[in-house]
Design a protein around this motif. Sequence first.
Motif, short mmCIF file in Angstrom:
data_model
loop_
_atom_site.label_atom_id
_atom_site.label_comp_id
_atom_site.label_asym_id
_atom_site.label_seq_id
_atom_site.Cartn_x
_atom_site.Cartn_y
_atom_site.Cartn_z
N ARG A 173 0.69 -1.23 -0.08
CA ARG A 173 0.30 -0.18 -0.02
C ARG A 173 1.02 1.19 -0.01
O ARG A 173 1.88 1.31 0.57
CB ARG A 173 -0.97 0.06 1.38
N ILE A 174 0.28 2.32 -0.71
CA ILE A 174 1.00 3.48 -0.60
C ILE A 174 0.02 4.29 0.44
O ILE A 174 -1.17 4.41 0.37
CB ILE A 174 1.01 4.38 -1.79
N ILE A 175 0.68 5.13 1.43
CA ILE A 175 -0.02 5.82 2.30
C ILE A 175 0.48 7.21 1.95
O ILE A 175 1.71 7.60 1.94
CB ILE A 175 0.42 5.55 3.73
N ALA A 176 -0.66 8.23 1.98
CA ALA A 176 0.13 9.54 1.75
C ALA A 176 -0.73 10.52 2.32
O ALA A 176 -2.16 10.22 2.22
CB ALA A 176 0.15 9.69 -0.01
N GLY A 177 -0.40 11.77 3.06
CA GLY A 177 -1.18 12.69 3.53
C GLY A 177 -1.24 13.80 2.12
O GLY A 177 -0.64 13.93 1.47
N PHE A 178 -2.82 14.51 2.56
CA PHE A 178 -2.85 15.51 1.46
C PHE A 178 -3.27 17.12 1.95
O PHE A 178 -3.30 16.90 3.15
CB PHE A 178 -4.09 15.09 0.49
N ASP A 179 -3.19 17.83 0.84
CA ASP A 179 -3.29 19.38 1.69
C ASP A 179 -4.90 19.45 2.38
O ASP A 179 -4.93 20.44 2.98
CB ASP A 179 -2.96 20.30 0.61
N ASN A 180 -5.80 18.64 1.98
CA ASN A 180 -7.01 18.81 2.44
C ASN A 180 -7.05 18.03 3.92
O ASN A 180 -8.39 17.90 4.51
CB ASN A 180 -7.95 18.38 1.45
N GLY A 181 -6.06 17.58 4.47
CA GLY A 181 -6.24 17.11 5.83
C GLY A 181 -6.58 15.55 5.92
O GLY A 181 -6.88 15.04 6.65
N ARG A 182 -6.38 15.03 4.69
CA ARG A 182 -6.90 13.64 4.64
C ARG A 182 -5.74 12.54 4.29
O ARG A 182 -4.71 12.89 3.73
CB ARG A 182 -7.61 13.20 3.33
N VAL A 183 -5.80 11.59 4.85
CA VAL A 183 -4.56 10.43 4.66
C VAL A 183 -5.68 9.30 3.83
O VAL A 183 -6.49 8.85 4.28
CB VAL A 183 -4.14 9.80 5.99
N ILE A 184 -4.83 8.83 2.90
CA ILE A 184 -5.39 7.96 1.94
C ILE A 184 -4.54 6.70 1.87
O ILE A 184 -3.28 6.98 1.70
CB ILE A 184 -5.88 8.10 0.70
N ALA A 185 -4.76 5.38 1.43
CA ALA A 185 -4.34 4.37 1.14
C ALA A 185 -4.47 4.04 -0.08
O ALA A 185 -5.47 3.80 -0.60
CB ALA A 185 -4.64 3.19 2.29
N VAL A 186 -3.47 3.52 -0.93
CA VAL A 186 -3.83 3.20 -2.27
C VAL A 186 -2.98 2.09 -2.52
O VAL A 186 -1.96 1.73 -2.27
CB VAL A 186 -3.13 4.33 -3.38
N ASP A 187 -3.68 1.14 -3.53
CA ASP A 187 -3.10 -0.53 -3.97
C ASP A 187 -1.94 -0.06 -4.59
O ASP A 187 -2.31 0.63 -5.75
CB ASP A 187 -4.08 -1.11 -4.26
N VAL A 188 -0.46 -0.30 -4.44
CA VAL A 188 0.43 0.09 -5.27
C VAL A 188 0.38 -0.52 -6.71
O VAL A 188 0.70 0.04 -7.72
CB VAL A 188 2.04 -0.34 -4.54
#
Lengths: 799, 372, 101, 243
Positions: free
Chosen positions: B174-189
């Motif tokens: 999984r790729i974990i990344a924080g964003f400028d809108n205050g969200r953290v998402i997990a993405v299947d690599v």
Amino acid sequence: AWPVAATAQSSGFTVGDIRIEGLQRISEGTVYNYLPVNIGDQLDPRRVAESMRALYATGFFRDVEMRRDGGTLVIAVVERPSIESFEIKGNKDIKTEDLQRSLRNVGLATGKTFDQSVLDEVKQYLTDQYFSRGKYAVRVDAKVEEVPGNKVKIAIDINEGKRARIRQINIAGNTAFPDEDLQEGFELKTPNWLSWYRQDDRYAREALSGDLEKLRSYYMDRGYANFAVTSTQVAIAPEKDDIFVTVNVNEGDVFKVSEVKLAGNMVIPESELRRLILIQPGDTYSRKFITATTEAMKLRLGFDGYAFATIDPVPQANNETKEISLTFVVDPKNRVYVRRVNFNGTTGVNDEVFRREMRQLEGAYLSNTAVERSKQRIQRLPFIEKVEVENTPVPGAADLVDVDFEIKEGLPGQFGGGVGYSESQSVILNGSFTHSNFMGTGNRVQAEINSGKYAKSYSFSHTDPYTTIDGVRRTVSLGYRDVTQFTSATSDFDTTTATLGIGYDYPITEYQYLSFGLSAQQAELATTSLGSAAEANDWVQNNGNPRTECLSQTDLTVPCSEYPNYSLFRSKFRTFELNTGWSFDSRNRTIFATSGTRQRLSLSYTLPGSEVEFWTVSYDLLKFIPIWRDFKLMFNIEAAYGEPLGDTTGLPPYRQYFAGGPDSVRGFRESRLGPKDSFGRPYGGNIKTVAQTELLLPMPEKWRNSARFSLFYDIGNVFSNQDINFVGPPDVNGVQHPVDYKFSYDELRQSAGVAVQWLAPLGVFRFSYAIPLNDERGDTATRYGDETEGFQFSIGQAF
Amino acid sequence: CDKDKDVDPPAELVDIVAKRNVQEIWSLGLGGDSENLRLALRPTVVEGTVYAASHDGEVVAVNAENGRRVWGVKTKLSLAAGPAVGSGVVVMGSSDGDVIALDASNGQQRWRKAINSEVLASPLVASDLVIIRTVDGHLEGLSLTDGATRWAVDEQVPRLTLRGTAPPVLAGDRIIAGFDNGRVIAVDVRNGDVLWDTIVNAPHGRTELERLSDIDSSVHVSGDDIFVVGFQGRVAMLALDSGQIWWARDASSYRGFSMDDENIYLTNSDSVVVAMRRADGAVQWEQSALRRRGLTAPTIDGDSLLVGDFEGYLHWLDKSSGEIVARRKTDGERITNAAIAQDGRTFVQTDSGKVIALRSTSREERTADSGQ
Amino acid sequence: CVHRIDIQQGNFLEPKDVDRVAVGMTRVQVRALLGTPMVADPFETQRWDYIYYLKRGRLADPIHRQFTVYFEEDKVVRVDRSDKASEKDGAATAQTAEKAS
Amino acid sequence: CGGNKAKEIIGSADKLYEAARKASDNGNYRDAIAYYEALEARFPFSNPAKQGQLDLMYAYYRNAEPESAIDQADQFIRENPAHPRVDYAYYIKGLAQFERNPNFMERWFNADLSMRPPIDARKSFQAFQTLVERYPNSEYAPDSRQRMIFLRNRLAAYEVYVADYYLKRGAYVGAINRSKYTIENYDGAPQMQHALMIMSESYKRLGMADLAAETDKVIQTNYAGVSPDSVGKVGKEKWWKFW
């Protein structure tokens, strides 16, 4: 909860009496006035809620309670405290007076009732104000101090912090054009040497959207039809002192125009509209030309009263062939008529003075060119500073508008006595009254009493620009001048002239006038053999009715000629001049014009019966050309020539031309250019050629109408081809050799420098600092040298 | 002529009792002036080689021991993020929206691709992909071999954000990344499917400044737990599989934190270094002597924490108490990104492109391995 | 001779619109078709006068047209179309696009 | 802020009110304003403060600060709708926006100010109208009525002045509409006759004899004997009047 409601029987209770407690500032009558309940009413929860709302709505009370005391309704109120003192500290960018004025309207000032919610709004308002100025780190805190007697002291403390600068504007995804070219026209810039003056490195959202629009047109003007700004990010550094703007773009491809069609309800012949199309099949797609075409068509429809016509260019793009077909859809909307033309904002000008300048009439269809032309004509009145115009739709009638002019009066004139200063006449004691809008009639009246060291003059002139409805201008002037030296530099020379003149200017088109005028003049010149220059003596002895008197003749019998060096030469003569002229003036303003051209050609010719005969012709051109962004170039060219007629030997000395000084070739002392008399002082000439070229620098908005800053290059001189034998400076053994002042190119004096003009209540102050480029230092063997002067200053009439 | 002074000025440096010795091993100067552009250029150390890049496009590989140059290349791109090194490839992102991949052994260009938006977060090399995060809230998986786009994810970006973006982090597949809108998402690599999406940092307040809620620092994954911190928001521990928040405490940081088994060491937005227990976020100690000096995230160096500040000073804090134990001035230029620690050495890059390798030892230890 | 601006007054009516005004129409319908009448006498409220008057410069004699609509309560009862002064070609109205010089 | 003078005068509300009264009486309105403002600030609930508010309005008006006068009047009306002297507040509102009186040059040359475009005449008219309707027996009602008549005539004179220009200009429809506006809005103004004459003449020039006759009939019935010149002809007719 309201206790009364709780205890009242379901049917509520009738109000026997009303008692109000806690009133201080507000009178009982006021409360009764706003209270929806009175004695004898049935009171139920709904009426109670209604009363509470009504009392709170007055804004006088912080707290309202209602109690029942037997048959009496008791209303206990706590009034909002009154503001005893109110002060603001720490504000630098926003001036305290502006703040206090705007806060007073919101109700935050000493003496007003204090409302906490208003204070919070003010804090928010101040924060927004500072954000708009780029001070994102601002901290606004307001302290409210209770003071006995239900009063409060308010102190607002502002800590502005640093101004955020745009550290980077980064366009990502642009391959066709480099960042520098794209950002050329941007309003937002990274800090540069001009930033302290133009504040262009301060972020503002409107400026960014404006710049994006410029970016779009930059691409779309060069064929990139589906150019798109995919997204923009504005990021701020945590310390809130730097701002980073990133613009992500998707350029797309270059498109060619395949076909141009016209559609919609064309109220004017299609051929006429088709002629206005600036973009033809085969050209590269360009939004600039498309917009120009729609503007041209709208303007053309505007002629015929379709002021609200819309033309929208509908493109169909074919992405494979990279071609676009354009269809201009014309929708004239209905023709609009003008109901009333109103002039607001002025109290000192009669309505007719504006109305007679109108090219748009009431009861006629609205023509945007006529309205624009009318606005310009008002703007050109010398006593007007600013004009705005707006077509306000008339409610209830779709096809009627009122044309509302918002006019700001400028400096109509001065009424001043006291000291005037000019180079040539040094200190002048004068009482001058000039009013370009005398009694609001738009007539120009000028009266002058002038008793300078060299010149005493009393003059009166009156100009009525509208003797007829079409604007025939009549100027009547009469004046008496007694000048011992007409310029302080010349040798002794006494001129006394009395003139009476009348002139008419006839408008032959919107911008052009033909003028005809007569002026009669009675003059008397006197020179002394000792004090005056030889050339002057020659003229006086040979023109008009010369007479020689002996200054110190002791023995009357001995003829005056025995005393050659003490004689006084005198000549009295009358002249009647016919003045004709043509003028063209399309400048947008009279004072500090920024565009347009003025040309004036005038000839004057002495009529038979004049004892001194001559003719003169003069031409001047004033032209403004915008060159780059908001830099402008101003050309001011003046040429004049005169010749004596009949047995007159030369132009009368007071009609000779002079040059040098603030109004001609700057850097040379006033009137010092041109032929010199035997004493080396300016005598003037009959040929004058002067040209001034000025680069006008852009001024910030608030000084645009009152100041002007420019770099200039002047060239010019005065020559004489009359048969006057001028002589040069005495050589080593005192002999003065003859000098020829005929026209020659290398005698044209040149100078360059910087000039400032400032429109003050007293008139136009002109300062200039010039460096003469080819002045002749000191007397050479053959000629008198030039007198130069770097810094020059004069107070001129603005109109 | 900016006469306004700061709202509250940075703390003055106070002299300290040095309890830790610091030696500079080597340093090298790359070009490229990127003062206060707040880029994401940071050296990377892989198998004894340090890779570093500068804003004027220069990329170098040097020996970690002695700083001798292995290879150096000029890419003529305004590099802004990276380098990231993996599977023999060195990847960088530029301000003008280009991604460039070089061969790790000799610096030859493998491929180059335009993705039309500024890259401000260090790329992530994950097996045969490289994950690029751009400022317009875009996360894209490119093939490591030729840069072809495999998948892309887009997140909403608020109108005003904080400079900088959070780099993506790999956790298993999984790729974990924080964003400028205050969200953290997990993405299947593998395919870019969004597995879960949690709001850690909801915006609040009236003005756009109060509503800033960026997560600009890298998340840290340890086992099944994800730790994340946002600006003007919260520090939180999330579950790797579901993104569910275990605990969260109020905190504001844009530089981020580092972690050991026990604690999280966080630099908050006032540049106060805070140690919090990993299990529940309880604050162990706070060090505010360097308040508002624009500190980087702390880097664990032995039993101390290394931070850099806006005047180019490096400070070592004792990990257990937060006391300042050593200080060293570099070239006086701001240090934007945290140092890298590897095999007892620390490497740091200043905004003027100077890369410095150091070793620091505590006073007691010194006697033990002074011979080395 | 002295330049005099063009004097244009009143409604510009398209011949095709004028022909469509029929007895029985309401005021609103007439107004939608022809626009607001520029001359509506304060005393004679039962009639609308659509005047078109154009005098170019000083010497040209004016083009002058009048179209009066008579009402009873709200209905059109009579229509009167008369062209005053020198009548150039009738159909010219649509084309005489004046140029405000 | 306010007046630094007020700071020196400490002491009771009455002392402040006194100082303000004295300053206002000898025409020093600037200081009077300072005292009144201080009074309202420091003793907002004392009874001289109430009277002070009324006097403050007057001081603003005389100190040529119309906006502040109107603002103060509005606040008083809102706070004391039932106050016995609230009519005075309406009166001040009317005065503040009344025609400015001619300056010394205009008086010397007796320039006709009705030729100037009206700016606040309508607002001033409405303020006096409210006073006359709501407080018919207020002591200011008679003067307000006079001023309303003056304003109506001044507005009518302006309209007719413009109508006359359009007649001269040859814009007959413009002239008709301006006259119509006068007839419909300024009934009773003496310039009405002039408006009717302009309208009739315009109809004649437009060749609309029937409407012209109609208008003449109206003139006959209302102004049989009255010669129009008595109303003051518009425009300049004396040759030496060069302004």
